[in-house]
Design a protein around this motif. Structure first.
Motif, mmCIF file in Angstrom:
data_model
loop_
_atom_site.group_PDB
_atom_site.id
_atom_site.type_symbol
_atom_site.label_atom_id
_atom_site.label_comp_id
_atom_site.label_asym_id
_atom_site.label_seq_id
_atom_site.Cartn_x
_atom_site.Cartn_y
_atom_site.Cartn_z
ATOM 1 N N GLU A 100 47.224 34.961 29.998
ATOM 2 C CA GLU A 100 46.575 33.656 30.100
ATOM 3 C C GLU A 100 46.712 33.033 31.494
ATOM 4 O O GLU A 100 45.744 32.505 32.047
ATOM 5 N N ARG B 259 44.484 34.876 33.872
ATOM 6 C CA ARG B 259 43.080 34.538 33.597
ATOM 7 C C ARG B 259 42.734 33.185 34.215
ATOM 8 O O ARG B 259 41.679 33.031 34.836
ATOM 9 N N ASP C 84 38.214 43.123 34.408
ATOM 10 C CA ASP C 84 38.248 43.064 32.950
ATOM 11 C C ASP C 84 39.280 42.012 32.548
ATOM 12 O O ASP C 84 40.483 42.247 32.611
ATOM 13 N N GLU C 85 38.782 40.850 32.145
ATOM 14 C CA GLU C 85 39.679 39.734 31.805
ATOM 15 C C GLU C 85 40.556 40.027 30.604
ATOM 16 O O GLU C 85 41.585 39.379 30.417
ATOM 17 N N ASN C 86 40.182 40.995 29.782
ATOM 18 C CA ASN C 86 40.994 41.352 28.618
ATOM 19 C C ASN C 86 42.341 41.949 29.025
ATOM 20 O O ASN C 86 43.270 41.981 28.227
#
Length: 90
Positions: free
Chosen positions: A75, A78, A69-71
Protein backbone atom coordinates in the motif's frame (compact mmCIF):
# COMPACT_ATOMS: atom_id res chain seq x y z
CA UNK A 1 5.41 19.67 -6.03
CA UNK A 2 8.74 17.87 -6.37
CA UNK A 3 10.53 14.91 -4.86
CA UNK A 4 12.62 15.58 -1.76
CA UNK A 5 16.28 15.16 -2.66
CA UNK A 6 17.22 12.83 0.18
CA UNK A 7 18.75 9.38 0.54
CA UNK A 8 15.37 8.21 1.88
CA UNK A 9 13.69 9.17 -1.41
CA UNK A 10 16.38 7.30 -3.35
CA UNK A 11 15.84 4.23 -1.15
CA UNK A 12 12.07 4.41 -1.72
CA UNK A 13 12.59 4.53 -5.49
CA UNK A 14 14.98 1.58 -5.33
CA UNK A 15 12.51 -0.43 -3.21
CA UNK A 16 9.67 0.36 -5.60
CA UNK A 17 11.68 -0.84 -8.58
CA UNK A 18 12.88 -3.93 -6.71
CA UNK A 19 9.27 -4.82 -5.83
CA UNK A 20 8.37 -5.03 -9.53
CA UNK A 21 11.42 -7.07 -10.48
CA UNK A 22 14.13 -4.56 -11.40
CA UNK A 23 17.71 -4.76 -10.19
CA UNK A 24 19.32 -1.37 -9.60
CA UNK A 25 23.10 -1.31 -10.02
CA UNK A 26 25.52 1.56 -9.50
CA UNK A 27 28.46 1.44 -11.89
CA UNK A 28 31.37 3.69 -12.82
CA UNK A 29 31.51 5.18 -16.28
CA UNK A 30 30.67 8.04 -18.56
CA UNK A 31 27.11 7.09 -19.44
CA UNK A 32 23.57 8.21 -18.74
CA UNK A 33 21.44 6.21 -16.35
CA UNK A 34 19.10 3.81 -18.10
CA UNK A 35 17.36 0.48 -18.04
CA UNK A 36 17.60 -2.62 -20.16
CA UNK A 37 16.40 -6.19 -20.43
CA UNK A 38 19.38 -8.54 -20.28
CA UNK A 39 18.65 -12.24 -20.64
CA UNK A 40 15.15 -11.74 -19.19
CA UNK A 41 16.50 -9.75 -16.20
CA UNK A 42 15.29 -6.19 -15.79
CA UNK A 43 18.33 -4.13 -14.88
CA UNK A 44 18.74 -0.42 -14.26
CA UNK A 45 22.28 0.87 -14.34
CA UNK A 46 22.87 4.16 -12.53
CA UNK A 47 26.02 6.19 -12.99
CA UNK A 48 27.80 5.93 -9.65
CA UNK A 49 29.29 9.41 -10.12
CA UNK A 50 25.91 11.16 -10.53
CA UNK A 51 24.91 13.41 -7.67
CA UNK A 52 21.91 12.57 -5.48
CA UNK A 53 19.57 14.80 -7.49
CA UNK A 54 20.64 13.13 -10.74
CA UNK A 55 20.10 9.64 -9.34
CA UNK A 56 16.64 10.52 -7.97
CA UNK A 57 15.53 12.24 -11.17
CA UNK A 58 16.80 9.39 -13.36
CA UNK A 59 15.09 6.67 -11.31
CA UNK A 60 11.93 8.78 -10.99
CA UNK A 61 11.75 9.27 -14.75
CA UNK A 62 12.23 5.54 -15.34
CA UNK A 63 9.41 4.76 -12.90
CA UNK A 64 7.13 7.26 -14.64
CA UNK A 65 7.93 5.85 -18.10
CA UNK A 66 7.40 2.22 -17.11
CA UNK A 67 4.01 0.60 -16.61
CA UNK A 68 4.50 -1.05 -13.24
CA UNK A 69 2.29 -3.89 -12.07
CA UNK A 70 0.64 -2.27 -9.05
CA UNK A 71 -0.43 -5.69 -7.75
CA UNK A 72 3.22 -6.31 -6.81
CA UNK A 73 3.35 -3.20 -4.61
CA UNK A 74 2.34 -2.86 -0.98
CA UNK A 75 0.00 0.00 0.00
CA UNK A 76 2.78 2.50 0.84
CA UNK A 77 4.61 1.75 -2.41
CA UNK A 78 1.36 2.11 -4.35
CA UNK A 79 0.75 5.53 -2.77
CA UNK A 80 4.33 6.59 -3.55
CA UNK A 81 3.93 5.37 -7.15
CA UNK A 82 0.72 7.39 -7.57
CA UNK A 83 2.36 10.49 -6.10
CA UNK A 84 5.24 10.09 -8.58
CA UNK A 85 2.75 10.22 -11.44
CA UNK A 86 1.69 13.71 -10.28
CA UNK A 87 5.22 15.12 -9.96
CA UNK A 88 7.03 17.02 -12.73
CA UNK A 89 10.62 15.75 -12.94
CA UNK A 90 13.47 17.37 -14.84
Amino acid sequence: MSLPLTNHTLEKLEALLFAVGFKVRYEKGTFKTGSCLLEHNKIIVVNKFSNLEGKINALGMLVKQTNLDENLLDEKQRQFYHSLQQIQLF
